[in-house]
Design an enzyme around this catalytic site. Structure first.
Site, short mmCIF file in Angstrom:
data_model
loop_
_atom_site.label_atom_id
_atom_site.label_comp_id
_atom_site.label_asym_id
_atom_site.label_seq_id
_atom_site.Cartn_x
_atom_site.Cartn_y
_atom_site.Cartn_z
N GLU A 281 55.77 13.48 10.99
CA GLU A 281 56.67 13.76 12.11
C GLU A 281 55.91 14.21 13.35
O GLU A 281 54.87 14.86 13.25
CB GLU A 281 57.63 14.90 11.71
CG GLU A 281 58.49 14.54 10.53
CD GLU A 281 59.17 15.74 9.89
OE1 GLU A 281 60.31 15.56 9.40
OE2 GLU A 281 58.58 16.82 9.85
N ASP B 280 64.58 20.20 4.49
CA ASP B 280 64.21 19.93 5.88
C ASP B 280 63.96 18.45 6.14
O ASP B 280 63.18 18.09 7.00
CB ASP B 280 62.99 20.78 6.28
CG ASP B 280 61.76 20.46 5.42
OD1 ASP B 280 61.88 19.67 4.46
OD2 ASP B 280 60.68 21.00 5.72
P1 NAD Z 1 54.49 23.91 -1.74
O1 NAD Z 1 54.46 22.56 -2.34
O2 NAD Z 1 53.20 24.63 -1.51
O3 NAD Z 1 55.40 24.88 -2.65
C1 NAD Z 1 56.66 24.50 -3.13
C2 NAD Z 1 56.92 25.24 -4.44
O4 NAD Z 1 58.26 24.95 -4.85
C3 NAD Z 1 55.99 24.82 -5.58
O5 NAD Z 1 55.30 25.96 -6.09
C4 NAD Z 1 56.96 24.22 -6.62
O6 NAD Z 1 56.57 24.48 -7.95
C5 NAD Z 1 58.25 24.93 -6.25
N1 NAD Z 1 59.47 24.25 -6.72
C6 NAD Z 1 59.79 22.93 -6.61
N2 NAD Z 1 61.01 22.70 -7.16
C7 NAD Z 1 61.45 23.92 -7.61
C8 NAD Z 1 62.63 24.33 -8.27
N3 NAD Z 1 63.59 23.46 -8.59
N4 NAD Z 1 62.78 25.64 -8.56
C9 NAD Z 1 61.79 26.54 -8.27
N5 NAD Z 1 60.64 26.20 -7.64
C10 NAD Z 1 60.47 24.90 -7.34
O7 NAD Z 1 55.31 23.77 -0.39
P2 NAD Z 1 55.37 24.79 0.85
O8 NAD Z 1 54.32 24.46 1.86
O9 NAD Z 1 55.48 26.20 0.36
O10 NAD Z 1 56.75 24.33 1.49
C11 NAD Z 1 57.98 24.55 0.80
C12 NAD Z 1 59.07 23.77 1.48
O11 NAD Z 1 59.31 24.31 2.77
C13 NAD Z 1 58.75 22.29 1.69
O12 NAD Z 1 59.90 21.55 1.34
C14 NAD Z 1 58.48 22.17 3.17
O13 NAD Z 1 58.80 20.89 3.68
C15 NAD Z 1 59.38 23.25 3.72
N6 NAD Z 1 58.98 23.79 5.01
C16 NAD Z 1 59.96 24.06 5.90
C17 NAD Z 1 59.64 24.60 7.13
C18 NAD Z 1 60.72 24.96 8.10
O14 NAD Z 1 60.44 25.25 9.26
N7 NAD Z 1 61.97 25.01 7.67
C19 NAD Z 1 58.30 24.84 7.48
C20 NAD Z 1 57.31 24.57 6.52
C21 NAD Z 1 57.66 24.06 5.28
#
Ligand code: NAD
Length: 348
Positions: A64, A235
């Site tokens: 993006e 997101d």
């Molecule tokens: P990451 O991959 O480092 O961590 C995600 C975690 O979620 C992993 O440890 C995984 O095991 C866990 N997980 C997956 N499915 C699960 C479930 N059903 N139950 C419990 N845990 C589960 O990712 P991250 O960098 O921490 O990002 C997390 C999310 O936040 C991503 O989807 C990312 O796109 C989003 N994000 C949003 C914003 C925003 O501004 N809203 C900003 C950054 C990241």
């Protein structure tokens, strides 16, 4: 805005220098500073160019571009989201960003934004929770203990006075990592075996999981009255975390509705599902939480203005420090029309 030097060199903040800057400022101070910059920009929301981010989707993720301008400066972030990456030893989210001077069009900052995105996302969550969470909220359930989770927890501590965080991840190794990283930060950390256990006694529920599907991290019957939900992980189109029933019972707050309707939890609802824009709560035009039993829900997707605020902050904070290199990335001949001559002279 003035250029950093008359040679049109562009300050570049590498990952190493970003980490040094964080230690120089102190992570909780930096989260508080970032929240203040973001809040200031939310207060002048109407001055900004706004567009949903430009997304290029594939089966495994999304890439993006997130641009905005306040008329004086222009910023954009390049960011990806690839949930499958962690299983290959790579980050789910990586990013870099650029700030430019609108008057000349020249870039004035290039920076890593993988770490900065985690900081700005956490600062935004906590700034919003400060306005919406029930009074005295001091316990948070943190569901999804990946890259964002420690930043989310520390921002809630620094900005909202969080005392206790209850961790849950479907992968216990992620919970152990998060608990170890948060040890010694002053937060009481409780590792939980189920999401139900994690939400016990929590007034703030943060969901921050990564999966490219309509997931149900919180089901309707898990969410009682009087909580604030900080929904971070949903997101992208086709990627949500909350049961629809929760949205029906909540007052939903968003960043920029045209983007959130495409990417947020509310993609599950109709086009006219009512939402409140967070900037209007911050300026006092709209009400935030109106009673203690209400469920407030921040349907966070991450908006370009938050990155712009973070870029502004980094530009301001690196001045007079050694936390950047100067990049020769702009061709800037003495005679602006003699670009060809400049190339020719380089032969010698
Ligand atoms: P990451 O991959 O480092 O961590 C995600 C975690 O979620 C992993 O440890 C995984 O095991 C866990 N997980 C997956 N499915 C699960 C479930 N059903 N139950 C419990 N845990 C589960 O990712 P991250 O960098 O921490 O990002 C997390 C999310 O936040 C991503 O989807 C990312 O796109 C989003 N994000 C949003 C914003 C925003 O501004 N809203 C900003 C950054 C990241």
């Amino acid at each position: 805005m003035t250029l950093p030097s008359d040679k049109a060199l562009v300050p570049f903040v590498s990952v190493d220098n970003m980490m040094r800057l964080i230690h120089h400022i102190g992570i909780e101070d930096m989260l508080r500073d970032l929240a203040a910059y973001i809040e200031d920009d939310f207060k002048r929301w109407e001055q900004f160019d706004k567009t949903p981010r430009v997304a290029s989707h594939s089966d495994v993720g999304v890439i993006e571009l997130m641009p905005t301008s306040d008329g004086e400066a222009y910023g954009f972030k390049y960011v990806n989201g690839h949930p499958k990456n962690t299983s290959e030893g790579l980050q789910t989210v990586t990013a870099f960003g650029l700030l430019a001077d609108v008057y000349t069009g020249y870039p004035v900052l290039l920076t890593e934004m993988t770490i900065l995105t985690a900081l700005r996302t956490a600062a935004t969550s906590a700034m919003v929770a400060k306005h919406l969470a029930p009074k005295g909220a001091d316990t948070m359930a943190m569901i999804g203990n990946g890259a964002q989770s420690e930043f989310q927890s520390l921002a809630m501590k620094a900005i909202c006075g969080l005392k206790s965080v209850r961790l849950y991840d479907k992968d216990p190794a992620a919970t152990s990592k998060c608990a170890a990283n948060l040890a010694g930060t002053g937060l009481k950390v409780v590792s939980c075996k189920t999401p139900e256990e994690a939400i016990e006694g929590a007034q703030i529920l943060t969901t921050c999981t990564a999966d490219k599907q309509y997931a149900t991290i919180l089901s309707d019957n898990m969410v009682g009255a009087g909580v604030h939900i900080n929904a971070i992980g949903g997101d992208c189109p086709g990627k949500t975390e909350l049961a629809k029933g929760i949205l029906d019972r909540s007052e939903v707050f968003v960043e920029f509705p045209p983007q959130t309707r495409i990417e947020g939890e509310i993609q599950q609802m109709g086009e006219d599902f009512p939402v409140t824009e967070m900037w209007q709560v911050i300026t006092g035009e709209k009400q935030g939480r109106t009673d203690a039993r209400q469920i407030t829900l921040f349907d966070s997707v991450g908006f370009a203005i938050e990155d712009f605020s973070a870029l502004r902050y980094i530009r301001d904070r690196i001045k007079g420090t050694g936390f950047f290199f100067e990049l020769d990335m702009l061709a800037d001949p003495d005679d602006p029309r003699d670009l060809f001559g400049m190339v020719g002279r380089a032969k010698t």
